[in-house]
Design an enzyme around this catalytic site. Structure first.
Site, PDB file in Angstrom:
ATOM      1  N   GLU A  37      41.047  56.225  75.184  1.00  0.00           N
ATOM      2  CA  GLU A  37      41.174  57.414  76.049  1.00  0.00           C
ATOM      3  C   GLU A  37      42.399  58.237  75.642  1.00  0.00           C
ATOM      4  O   GLU A  37      42.342  59.465  75.570  1.00  0.00           O
ATOM      5  CB  GLU A  37      41.284  56.974  77.509  1.00  0.00           C
ATOM      6  CG  GLU A  37      39.977  56.394  78.046  1.00  0.00           C
ATOM      7  CD  GLU A  37      40.088  55.786  79.430  1.00  0.00           C
ATOM      8  OE1 GLU A  37      39.048  55.612  80.067  1.00  0.00           O
ATOM      9  OE2 GLU A  37      41.211  55.477  79.874  1.00  0.00           O
ATOM     10  N   LYS A  41      45.879  55.022  84.008  1.00  0.00           N
ATOM     11  CA  LYS A  41      44.499  54.845  83.586  1.00  0.00           C
ATOM     12  C   LYS A  41      44.336  53.469  82.943  1.00  0.00           C
ATOM     13  O   LYS A  41      45.307  52.823  82.596  1.00  0.00           O
ATOM     14  CB  LYS A  41      44.116  55.931  82.569  1.00  0.00           C
ATOM     15  CG  LYS A  41      44.071  57.329  83.195  1.00  0.00           C
ATOM     16  CD  LYS A  41      43.616  58.403  82.219  1.00  0.00           C
ATOM     17  CE  LYS A  41      42.443  58.040  81.377  1.00  0.00           C
ATOM     18  NZ  LYS A  41      41.269  57.566  82.150  1.00  0.00           N
ATOM     19  N   GLY A  42      43.083  53.058  82.796  1.00  0.00           N
ATOM     20  CA  GLY A  42      42.818  51.783  82.134  1.00  0.00           C
ATOM     21  C   GLY A  42      42.127  50.773  83.013  1.00  0.00           C
ATOM     22  O   GLY A  42      41.902  49.641  82.601  1.00  0.00           O
ATOM     23  N   GLY A 100      39.188  50.642  83.562  1.00  0.00           N
ATOM     24  CA  GLY A 100      37.978  50.279  82.818  1.00  0.00           C
ATOM     25  C   GLY A 100      38.281  49.724  81.438  1.00  0.00           C
ATOM     26  O   GLY A 100      37.368  49.582  80.607  1.00  0.00           O
ATOM     27  N   ALA A 112      40.690  58.868  86.440  1.00  0.00           N
ATOM     28  CA  ALA A 112      42.024  58.252  86.507  1.00  0.00           C
ATOM     29  C   ALA A 112      42.023  57.239  87.643  1.00  0.00           C
ATOM     30  O   ALA A 112      41.217  57.321  88.572  1.00  0.00           O
ATOM     31  CB  ALA A 112      43.093  59.307  86.760  1.00  0.00           C
ATOM     32  N   ASP A 113      42.934  56.288  87.546  1.00  0.00           N
ATOM     33  CA  ASP A 113      43.138  55.345  88.649  1.00  0.00           C
ATOM     34  C   ASP A 113      44.153  55.889  89.643  1.00  0.00           C
ATOM     35  O   ASP A 113      44.096  55.577  90.834  1.00  0.00           O
ATOM     36  CB  ASP A 113      43.581  53.991  88.083  1.00  0.00           C
ATOM     37  CG  ASP A 113      42.509  53.428  87.163  1.00  0.00           C
ATOM     38  OD1 ASP A 113      41.370  53.260  87.628  1.00  0.00           O
ATOM     39  OD2 ASP A 113      42.796  53.201  85.974  1.00  0.00           O
TER      40      ASP A 113
HETATM   41  C1  5RP Z   1      38.942  53.585  82.272  1.00  0.00           C
HETATM   42  C2  5RP Z   1      39.733  54.549  83.084  1.00  0.00           C
HETATM   43  C3  5RP Z   1      39.022  55.261  84.189  1.00  0.00           C
HETATM   44  O1  5RP Z   1      39.151  56.619  83.984  1.00  0.00           O
HETATM   45  C4  5RP Z   1      39.634  54.887  85.501  1.00  0.00           C
HETATM   46  O2  5RP Z   1      39.629  53.472  85.614  1.00  0.00           O
HETATM   47  C5  5RP Z   1      38.883  55.509  86.660  1.00  0.00           C
HETATM   48  O3  5RP Z   1      37.610  54.928  86.749  1.00  0.00           O
HETATM   49  P1  5RP Z   1      36.581  55.310  87.879  1.00  0.00           P
HETATM   50  O4  5RP Z   1      36.123  56.701  87.613  1.00  0.00           O
HETATM   51  O5  5RP Z   1      35.483  54.283  87.724  1.00  0.00           O
HETATM   52  O6  5RP Z   1      37.273  55.186  89.210  1.00  0.00           O
HETATM   53  O7  5RP Z   1      40.889  54.776  82.889  1.00  0.00           O
HETATM   54  O8  5RP Z   1      39.754  52.894  81.368  1.00  0.00           O
END
Ligand code: 5RP
Length: 229
Positions: free
Chosen positions: A108, A99-100, A102, A88-89
C-alpha cells in the site's frame, strides 16, 4: 430505514461509490486493500471501460480486480499515478493514517508513493484526534521480530505476532506482522521515520510521509469530504 440505522457496511459502500469521482478517465488507478476498497473495486467494475486499468496493493485486490475484467499492471511498468484510493484503520485531522489491518501495508505504501494524490475512504469510526488507538501493524523480517518487540516495549508498546489459523500470518511479501498496542503517536512523521529505520522493519503502518490529501468519510448524513492540502 432511518439514517441512524445505517450499517458500517452501508457507510463503506457509500464512500466506495463516492471515490469514483476521483478516478481520472483513461488513466491507471492505484487500488488499496480491505473491505472498504472492495466496495470501491465493485464500483470500478461498472466503469471499467473508462479506465486503462489498475495497480494493486495486494494479491486479494488483484484477484478481485481481475475477476471483474480490470487489467492489473505492475508498478514497474507504469509511471506516476494520478490517484491512489485506499481505506485506513485510523485517520487524523491532518491526513495521517494507521494502516495494515489487512496486512497489506508495505505494498500500500509503495503504490501510494507512486501516486500524486491519496484519497482515503473510510466510515466515520476511523476518524481520530490522535493516532494510536488501533494496534499499530508493523511488517517485519521474521528473524528480527523479537528484538523489534523489545524496542517497542522500551517505548511502552506491547507487540504481539499476528496469527492466522494458529500460525504466524505470512504477508504477500513472505514476512510477518507485529501488532503493537499502547503507543501514543504524537508526531506521526518523526515516529514513522524512526521506526522505519530499525533493522528488520519492512514497513511501519503509520502513513505520514504518504498521508492522504483527501478523506471521504461515510456518515449517516452522507459523505463528508475532508481535504488536507
Ligand atoms: C489493509 C489496510 C486497510 O486499508 C485497512 O485495514 C482498512 O480496512 P477496512 O476497509 O476493511 O476497514 O490498511 O492493509
Amino acid at each position: 430505514m432511518t439514517q441512524a440505522d445505517m450499517t458500517q457496511d452501508q457507510l463503506k459502500a457509500m464512500v466506495g461509490q463516492a471515490a469514483l469521482d476521483y478516478v481520472v478517465a483513461g488513466e491507471i488507478v492505484g487500488v488499496g486493500t480491505g473491505s472498504t476498497v472492495n466496495k470501491f473495486i465493485d464500483e470500478l467494475g461498472l466503469i471499467k471501460d473508462r479506465i486503462a486499468g489498475a495497480v494493486s496493493s495486494s494479491v486479494a485486490s488483484t484477484q478481485r480486480l481481475q475477476a471483474l475484467g480490470i487489467p492489473v499492471f505492475d508498478c514497474n511498468d507504469v509511471g506516476e499515478l494520478a490517484v491512489y484510493i485506499d481505506g485506513a484503520d485510523e485517520i487524523d485531522h491532518r491526513g495521517h493514517m494507521v494502516k495494515g489491518g489487512g496486512a497489506a501495508l508495505t505494498r500500500e505504501k509503495i503504490v501510494a508513493a507512486q501516486a500524486r494524490r491519496f484519497v482515503c475512504i473510510a466510515d466515520e469510526s476511523k476518524l481520530v484526534e490522535r493516532l494510536g488507538r488501533f494496534p499499530l501493524p508493523v511488517e517485519v523480517i521474521p528473524m528480527a521480530a523479537q528484538r523489534i518487540a523489545r524496542q517497542f516495549a522500551a517505548m511502552q508498546g506491547q507487540a504481539t505476532l499476528r496469527l492466522k489459523d494458529g500460525a504466524p500470518l505470512v504477508t504477500d511479501n513472505g514476512q510477518h506482522i507485529l501488532d503493537v498496542r499502547g503507543l501514543l503517536i504524537a508526531d506521526p512523521l518523526a515516529f514513522e521515520s524512526e521506526v522505519n529505520q530499525w533493522p528488520g522493519v519492512v514497513t511501519v503502518g503509520v502513513f505520514a510521509h504518504q498521508r492522504a490529501q483527501v478523506c471521504l468519510l461515510g456518515t449517516p448524513a452522507g459523505v463528508r469530504t475532508l481535504k488536507f492540502d
